[in-house]
Design a protein around this motif. Structure first.
Motif, PDB file in Angstrom:
ATOM      1  N   GLU A   2       0.841  -1.197   0.000  1.00 16.90           N
ATOM      2  CA  GLU A   2       0.000   0.000   0.000  1.00 16.90           C
ATOM      3  C   GLU A   2       0.870   1.237   0.000  1.00 16.90           C
ATOM      4  OE1 GLU A   2      -3.260   2.175   2.954  1.00 16.90           O
ATOM      5  OE2 GLU A   2      -2.486   0.180   3.395  1.00 16.90           O
ATOM      6  N   GLN A   3       0.477   2.227  -0.778  1.00 13.60           N
ATOM      7  CA  GLN A   3       1.257   3.464  -0.827  1.00 13.60           C
ATOM      8  C   GLN A   3       1.114   4.228   0.474  1.00 13.60           C
ATOM      9  OE1 GLN A   3       0.823   5.834  -4.367  1.00 13.60           O
ATOM     10  NE2 GLN A   3       1.316   7.704  -3.267  1.00 13.60           N
ATOM     11  N   LYS A   4       2.245   4.660   1.018  1.00 13.43           N
ATOM     12  CA  LYS A   4       2.246   5.412   2.272  1.00 13.43           C
ATOM     13  C   LYS A   4       2.987   6.732   2.070  1.00 13.43           C
ATOM     14  CE  LYS A   4       0.322   2.130   4.793  1.00 13.43           C
ATOM     15  NZ  LYS A   4      -0.991   2.290   5.445  1.00 13.43           N
ATOM     16  N   ILE A   5       2.585   7.726   2.841  1.00  9.63           N
ATOM     17  CA  ILE A   5       3.266   9.019   2.832  1.00  9.63           C
ATOM     18  C   ILE A   5       4.032   9.162   4.138  1.00  9.63           C
ATOM     19  CG2 ILE A   5       3.008  11.516   2.674  1.00  9.63           C
ATOM     20  CD1 ILE A   5       2.178  10.106   0.150  1.00  9.63           C
ATOM     21  N   ILE A   6       5.317   9.463   4.058  1.00 10.36           N
ATOM     22  CA  ILE A   6       6.081   9.645   5.298  1.00 10.36           C
ATOM     23  C   ILE A   6       6.146  11.120   5.662  1.00 10.36           C
ATOM     24  CG2 ILE A   6       7.459   7.567   4.950  1.00 10.36           C
ATOM     25  CD1 ILE A   6       9.792   9.429   4.169  1.00 10.36           C
ATOM     26  N   LYS A   7       6.229  11.358   6.957  1.00 14.05           N
ATOM     27  CA  LYS A   7       6.309  12.718   7.469  1.00 14.05           C
ATOM     28  C   LYS A   7       7.695  13.301   7.171  1.00 14.05           C
ATOM     29  CE  LYS A   7       3.099  11.911  11.298  1.00 14.05           C
ATOM     30  NZ  LYS A   7       2.952  11.898  12.776  1.00 14.05           N
ATOM     31  N   PRO A   8       7.817  14.622   7.210  1.00 13.62           N
ATOM     32  CA  PRO A   8       9.129  15.238   6.982  1.00 13.62           C
ATOM     33  C   PRO A   8      10.163  14.719   7.979  1.00 13.62           C
ATOM     34  CG  PRO A   8       7.400  16.898   6.963  1.00 13.62           C
ATOM     35  CD  PRO A   8       6.770  15.630   7.421  1.00 13.62           C
ATOM     36  N   CYS A   9      11.319  14.316   7.483  1.00 14.76           N
ATOM     37  CA  CYS A   9      12.360  13.781   8.357  1.00 14.76           C
ATOM     38  C   CYS A   9      13.725  14.040   7.749  1.00 14.76           C
ATOM     39  CB  CYS A   9      12.150  12.292   8.613  1.00 14.76           C
ATOM     40  SG  CYS A   9      12.168  11.285   7.114  1.00 14.76           S
ATOM     41  N   HIS A  10      14.730  13.816   8.548  1.00 11.96           N
ATOM     42  CA  HIS A  10      16.117  14.051   8.119  1.00 11.96           C
ATOM     43  C   HIS A  10      16.955  12.850   8.526  1.00 11.96           C
ATOM     44  CE1 HIS A  10      19.995  15.927   7.442  1.00 11.96           C
ATOM     45  NE2 HIS A  10      20.317  15.792   8.721  1.00 11.96           N
ATOM     46  N   GLU A  34      18.605  -0.432   6.299  1.00  9.44           N
ATOM     47  CA  GLU A  34      17.430  -0.729   5.482  1.00  9.44           C
ATOM     48  C   GLU A  34      16.372   0.357   5.647  1.00  9.44           C
ATOM     49  OE1 GLU A  34      14.087  -4.252   4.746  1.00  9.44           O
ATOM     50  OE2 GLU A  34      15.294  -4.242   6.593  1.00  9.44           O
ATOM     51  N   THR A  35      16.117   0.749   6.906  1.00 11.46           N
ATOM     52  CA  THR A  35      15.123   1.793   7.164  1.00 11.46           C
ATOM     53  C   THR A  35      15.544   3.111   6.525  1.00 11.46           C
ATOM     54  OG1 THR A  35      14.517   0.760   9.269  1.00 11.46           O
ATOM     55  CG2 THR A  35      13.872   3.050   8.962  1.00 11.46           C
ATOM     56  N   ALA A  36      16.835   3.433   6.667  1.00 13.21           N
ATOM     57  CA  ALA A  36      17.338   4.674   6.057  1.00 13.21           C
ATOM     58  C   ALA A  36      17.159   4.645   4.544  1.00 13.21           C
ATOM     59  CB  ALA A  36      18.810   4.860   6.404  1.00 13.21           C
ATOM     60  N   GLY A  37      17.418   3.495   3.955  1.00 15.23           N
ATOM     61  CA  GLY A  37      17.258   3.370   2.512  1.00 15.23           C
ATOM     62  C   GLY A  37      15.822   3.553   2.062  1.00 15.23           C
ATOM     63  N   VAL A  38      14.888   2.998   2.833  1.00 19.37           N
ATOM     64  CA  VAL A  38      13.467   3.120   2.490  1.00 19.37           C
ATOM     65  C   VAL A  38      13.020   4.585   2.632  1.00 19.37           C
ATOM     66  CG1 VAL A  38      11.119   2.462   3.141  1.00 19.37           C
ATOM     67  CG2 VAL A  38      12.930   0.739   3.083  1.00 19.37           C
ATOM     68  N   ILE A  39      13.480   5.268   3.697  1.00 18.08           N
ATOM     69  CA  ILE A  39      13.132   6.683   3.883  1.00 18.08           C
ATOM     70  C   ILE A  39      13.631   7.505   2.708  1.00 18.08           C
ATOM     71  CG2 ILE A  39      13.587   8.750   5.267  1.00 18.08           C
ATOM     72  CD1 ILE A  39      13.659   6.940   7.740  1.00 18.08           C
ATOM     73  N   GLU A  40      14.880   7.274   2.338  1.00 23.07           N
ATOM     74  CA  GLU A  40      15.449   8.027   1.222  1.00 23.07           C
ATOM     75  C   GLU A  40      14.710   7.737  -0.083  1.00 23.07           C
ATOM     76  OE1 GLU A  40      19.476   6.762   1.568  1.00 23.07           O
ATOM     77  OE2 GLU A  40      19.915   8.133   3.235  1.00 23.07           O
ATOM     78  N   LYS A  41      14.284   6.493  -0.254  1.00 16.51           N
ATOM     79  CA  LYS A  41      13.546   6.117  -1.455  1.00 16.51           C
ATOM     80  C   LYS A  41      12.187   6.811  -1.500  1.00 16.51           C
ATOM     81  CE  LYS A  41      11.493   2.065  -3.722  1.00 16.51           C
ATOM     82  NZ  LYS A  41      11.288   0.600  -3.631  1.00 16.51           N
ATOM     83  N   LEU A  42      11.470   6.787  -0.387  1.00 19.51           N
ATOM     84  CA  LEU A  42      10.145   7.411  -0.347  1.00 19.51           C
ATOM     85  C   LEU A  42      10.238   8.937  -0.431  1.00 19.51           C
ATOM     86  CD1 LEU A  42       8.366   5.241   2.356  1.00 19.51           C
ATOM     87  CD2 LEU A  42       7.875   5.276  -0.085  1.00 19.51           C
ATOM     88  N   ALA A  44      12.554  10.601  -2.102  1.00 17.57           N
ATOM     89  CA  ALA A  44      12.863  10.926  -3.492  1.00 17.57           C
ATOM     90  C   ALA A  44      11.682  10.661  -4.425  1.00 17.57           C
ATOM     91  CB  ALA A  44      14.073  10.123  -3.952  1.00 17.57           C
ATOM     92  N   ASP A  45      10.876   9.630  -4.083  1.00 22.89           N
ATOM     93  CA  ASP A  45       9.745   9.251  -4.935  1.00 22.89           C
ATOM     94  C   ASP A  45       8.517   8.968  -4.069  1.00 22.89           C
ATOM     95  OD1 ASP A  45       8.023   8.370  -6.866  1.00 22.89           O
ATOM     96  OD2 ASP A  45       9.037   6.443  -7.199  1.00 22.89           O
ATOM     97  N   PRO A  46       7.710   9.998  -3.776  1.00 21.07           N
ATOM     98  CA  PRO A  46       6.528   9.809  -2.921  1.00 21.07           C
ATOM     99  C   PRO A  46       5.549   8.767  -3.458  1.00 21.07           C
ATOM    100  CG  PRO A  46       7.001  12.143  -3.230  1.00 21.07           C
ATOM    101  CD  PRO A  46       7.877  11.400  -4.181  1.00 21.07           C
TER     102      PRO A  46
END
Length: 464
Positions: A2-10, A34-42, A44-46
């Motif tokens: 399912e598509q999810k939107i992540i909150k602003p993070c750094h 792995e988590t960092a990679g997923v955050i960066e992926k989302l 870059a591409d919502p």
């Protein structure tokens, strides 16, 4: 999936660990690669999808958005904030001639001394501006305020009498170079519990070079005995030092400790608004030592805490560059303004003109009004840089820095809304390092720090 939107993070790296700062919640955590990679992926591409096995991790980090990832809307501006803190310029002259002075040698363009009737009118003006607020603050500033010690005494007497008549209270603070202090002044400070900040630059070499008398003579030898007398009477007096060039902050801190200061703050010198435009084109401040000092401090917080060394932690706290950032994350606190300039704080020049803060006195473009008039032009300063500044609103440290010092911005970049690159770099790194500290402290560590009065407990949201 399912598509999810992540909150602003750094997301950032530090010593082979990955960390994430939840920007809107002002919290921080250690995360896996792995988590960092997923955050960066989302990020870059919502439109990318979040694998189901990662959803629980993102919920724990409180990074999943329930509002479509929309940034918070700017709140409707309320009526202007009551002014409860006034910097009173008893004089615009000084007995020192500091090489980095942002106040044009203490004269702030015009020089002059405040008359008693102007000082009393300023007190009346603040009483009216404070509206329903009961506790008021008056700061004695200059130049060197103790050049006008008789006026200072008169203002204290008048202000206490004035506020007592209407059921309010007033406390006093003063910024001084301490070079004029004598026994009578120190006794007066103690009697009225005036919160004094002493401007002093640490070692004899630095103090004499950076803060000489107007004659050019060094001020260290004659001032240190007076500071020590003040500290005997008021042990918690704060020392504030300015560093220039590549000065090592630790050398300054050690020198201030040797003199007797238990609380010390250090800041890089700010450019003066009275400097000619042609002189403003200077290289960025050398912050290498300051940045390294912060890196070292972050490790000390973790090491001393794990060793349960409460004495070392208490000393570290009094000289800390990271303490406020650590508390901001532990308490999930968000700032919308860097300071009270244009809000609850104002400065009154010796002629009665009102300015954004003490640093802007004498600059017509930052004049808000006069104590002799009712109009006060400060509407533009009520807006939060977090919401209305294009640069700050997208910065991960926006709720920590909140736009930075307006004077430093104006001196470095020519506009109060334009932070300097070097100060942005410092503030962003402060928050990152604070995040590494809080993320490495477990529940027992945090309980120890609260129990030892190193950290205050997190305030209850329902405490008004």
């Amino acid at each position: 999936m399912e598509q999810k939107i992540i909150k602003p993070c750094h997301v950032f790296n530090h010593q082979d660990r990955r960390y994430v700062i939840n920007i809107e919640k002002m919290s921080a955590s250690i995360i896996t690669n792995e988590t960092a990679g997923v955050i960066e992926k989302l990020t870059a591409d919502p439109a990318a999808t979040l694998e189901s096995h990662m959803e629980e991790e993102f919920k724990k980090l409180e990074l999943l958005s329930e509002d479509g990832g929309q940034p918070p809307k700017a709140k409707k501006e309320k009526e202007p904030v009551p002014i409860i803190n006034m910097c009173l310029f008893l004089t615009q002259s000084c007995n020192l001639k500091c090489v980095y002075c942002y106040g044009d040698g203490g004269e702030y363009g015009t020089g002059g001394n405040m008359e008693e009737k102007t000082a009393f009118q300023a007190v009346d003006w603040m009483v009216e501006q404070s509206r329903k607020i009961k506790k008021l603050h008056i700061g004695f500033f200059g130049g060197e305020p103790f050049l006008k010690f008789p006026l200072m005494k008169a203002v204290v007497e008048y202000a206490k009498k004035r506020v007592s008549e209407i059921g309010k209270d007033v406390v006093f603070h003063a910024t001084t170079n301490a070079a004029l202090l004598d026994n009578e002044m120190i006794a007066f400070i103690k009697e009225h519990q005036i919160n004094v900040m002493v401007s002093f630059d640490g070692t004899k070499e630095l103090q004499d070079a950076q803060r000489p008398y107007t004659s050019g003579k060094g001020s260290y030898d004659s001032t240190v005995p007076k500071i020590k007398k003040l500290l005997e009477a008021m042990p918690e007096t704060h020392g504030h030092a300015i560093i220039m060039g590549n000065t090592n902050p630790q050398i300054v801190k050690d020198a201030m400790k040797e003199i007797g200061f238990s609380e010390v703050s250090i800041m890089p010198a700010s450019k003066s608004l009275f400097t000619e435009e042609t002189d403003k084109v200077k290289q960025a401040r050398d912050t290498q030592h300051l940045m390294q000092e912060m890196e070292d401090e972050a490790e000390k917080w973790v090491t001393f805490t794990r060793k349960r060394d409460s004495e070392a932690l208490k000393i570290l706290k009094t000289r800390s560059a990271l303490y406020y950032g650590i508390m901001s994350i532990l308490h999930n606190s968000k700032r919308h303004h860097a300071c009270g300039a244009g809000l609850g704080l104002a400065a009154v020049s010796c002629s009665g003109d009102i300015y954004l803060c003490h640093r802007f006195v004498g600059r017509e473009e930052y004049k808000l009004g006069s104590i002799f008039e009712k109009e006060l032009n400060r509407e533009e300063y009520q807006k939060s840089p977090v919401m209305f500044n294009k640069l700050c609103s997208v910065c991960f440290a926006r709720y920590y820095c909140a736009g930075g010092c307006k004077h430093d911005n104006a001196g470095s970049c020519g506009a109060i809304s334009q932070p300097s690159e070097d100060m942005c770099r410092i503030k962003c790194r402060e928050l990152e390092l604070a995040a590494t500290v809080t993320s490495r402290l477990d529940s027992e560590d945090r309980a120890f720090l609260v129990d030892q009065d190193i950290f205050p407990p997190k305030p209850c949201p329902f405490d008004f």
